[in-house]
Design a protein around this motif. Sequence first.
Motif, PDB file in Angstrom:
ATOM      1  N   ASN A   1      -2.352 -72.500  59.377  1.00  0.00           N
ATOM      2  CA  ASN A   1      -3.296 -73.315  58.613  1.00  0.00           C
ATOM      3  C   ASN A   1      -4.711 -72.753  58.613  1.00  0.00           C
ATOM      4  O   ASN A   1      -5.539 -73.157  57.791  1.00  0.00           O
ATOM      5  CB  ASN A   1      -3.315 -74.748  59.146  1.00  0.00           C
ATOM      6  N   ASP A   2      -5.010 -71.830  59.532  1.00  0.00           N
ATOM      7  CA  ASP A   2      -6.353 -71.249  59.549  1.00  0.00           C
ATOM      8  C   ASP A   2      -6.464 -70.033  58.621  1.00  0.00           C
ATOM      9  O   ASP A   2      -7.493 -69.348  58.611  1.00  0.00           O
ATOM     10  CB  ASP A   2      -6.761 -70.866  60.970  1.00  0.00           C
TER      11      ASP A   2
ATOM     12  N   LEU B   1      -9.899 -76.048  51.974  1.00  0.00           N
ATOM     13  CA  LEU B   1      -8.761 -76.887  52.350  1.00  0.00           C
ATOM     14  C   LEU B   1      -9.147 -78.335  52.069  1.00  0.00           C
ATOM     15  O   LEU B   1      -9.952 -78.926  52.772  1.00  0.00           O
ATOM     16  CB  LEU B   1      -8.406 -76.679  53.821  1.00  0.00           C
TER      17      LEU B   1
ATOM     18  N   GLU C   1      -5.181 -81.501  54.442  1.00  0.00           N
ATOM     19  CA  GLU C   1      -4.275 -80.859  55.397  1.00  0.00           C
ATOM     20  C   GLU C   1      -3.179 -81.851  55.793  1.00  0.00           C
ATOM     21  O   GLU C   1      -3.472 -82.966  56.209  1.00  0.00           O
ATOM     22  CB  GLU C   1      -5.043 -80.409  56.645  1.00  0.00           C
TER      23      GLU C   1
ATOM     24  N   ASN D   1       2.646 -78.212  61.780  1.00  0.00           N
ATOM     25  CA  ASN D   1       1.839 -77.877  60.614  1.00  0.00           C
ATOM     26  C   ASN D   1       2.773 -77.409  59.497  1.00  0.00           C
ATOM     27  O   ASN D   1       3.817 -76.831  59.768  1.00  0.00           O
ATOM     28  CB  ASN D   1       0.852 -76.747  60.930  1.00  0.00           C
TER      29      ASN D   1
ATOM     30  N   PHE E   1       1.992 -75.394  55.988  1.00  0.00           N
ATOM     31  CA  PHE E   1       1.055 -74.812  55.027  1.00  0.00           C
ATOM     32  C   PHE E   1       1.417 -75.210  53.594  1.00  0.00           C
ATOM     33  O   PHE E   1       0.538 -75.410  52.756  1.00  0.00           O
ATOM     34  CB  PHE E   1       1.085 -73.284  55.174  1.00  0.00           C
TER      35      PHE E   1
ATOM     36  N   ASN F   1      -0.223 -78.415  52.311  1.00  0.00           N
ATOM     37  CA  ASN F   1      -1.679 -78.474  52.180  1.00  0.00           C
ATOM     38  C   ASN F   1      -2.095 -78.391  50.711  1.00  0.00           C
ATOM     39  O   ASN F   1      -1.438 -77.726  49.915  1.00  0.00           O
ATOM     40  CB  ASN F   1      -2.334 -77.317  52.939  1.00  0.00           C
TER      41      ASN F   1
END
Length: 260
Positions: free
Chosen positions: A171-172, A189, A192, A203, A205, A208
């Motif tokens: 996610n970063d 973003l 999230e 998480n 991705f 998102n």
Amino acid sequence: MINSIFLEKRFYGLIKKATYFYNRNDNFSLSNTAWDSSNRYTYQIKANYFQLIRHSVGKYDKAIEYIQFLLANHFLEYIRERNQSKINFGFVLNDLEFISSARKMFEYISVSVIDKLKVPNSHKNYLYYLKNESFPYYRYFNKISLFIQNYDFTKRELQFSFSPNSFGIPNDSDVYIYSKRKRFAKAELYNERFFVILEKKFNDFSRNIYKAKVSWLQVFLGCDILIVDKTLNEIIQIKNPSLLVRILKRLKIGKKMPKY
């Protein structure tokens, strides 16, 4: 009993035009009521799953692929999102053997079998987790596509997300809009999202939503999206087709006639 017979014969037949009706909305069906039974959890793994593993190992010196697929597919019912509300977590949390028994069972199930399962990568990831292995999300980079959620013509702001094959990307990671003029616009973003399997948070991705300033010309003619995966130190390039191509593609799908 049926699978014990299959293990002995290793052969079964299929009726070509059979029809099977199943009512998922029947609150009194066994598949719904069984979630409130303690036998649905650790006992199921120990008494039923391992019984088939022992039978297979005793006859063929290994858990044959049929058994691996059978058990992996059956275990998926514990991790499907639609079933999370049905699970009795009192049995799962109070009985620490459930996860440990599941981990032991997946020692007999290969990652090649998990990879072949026709389920979202988020589900495969959990099975990898049970095997204490990292899910190879990088294998799916070339299958990622862009989903346009919304475009605000007044603000020239594009909201978008990525297809499920992007699951696993950290996610970063940075996301950029890239134009042919070699201009970069970093996306923000916007939303999230996470999901939970057996009360473990992950998480995702692909869930998102990002937003970025994009001209209507870029939306109409198309542009590229770049994802910078800092963990792998890799740049993933995703083609965003022009709006015209998207419309023509949808029209083509809509006019597609069935073959006889």
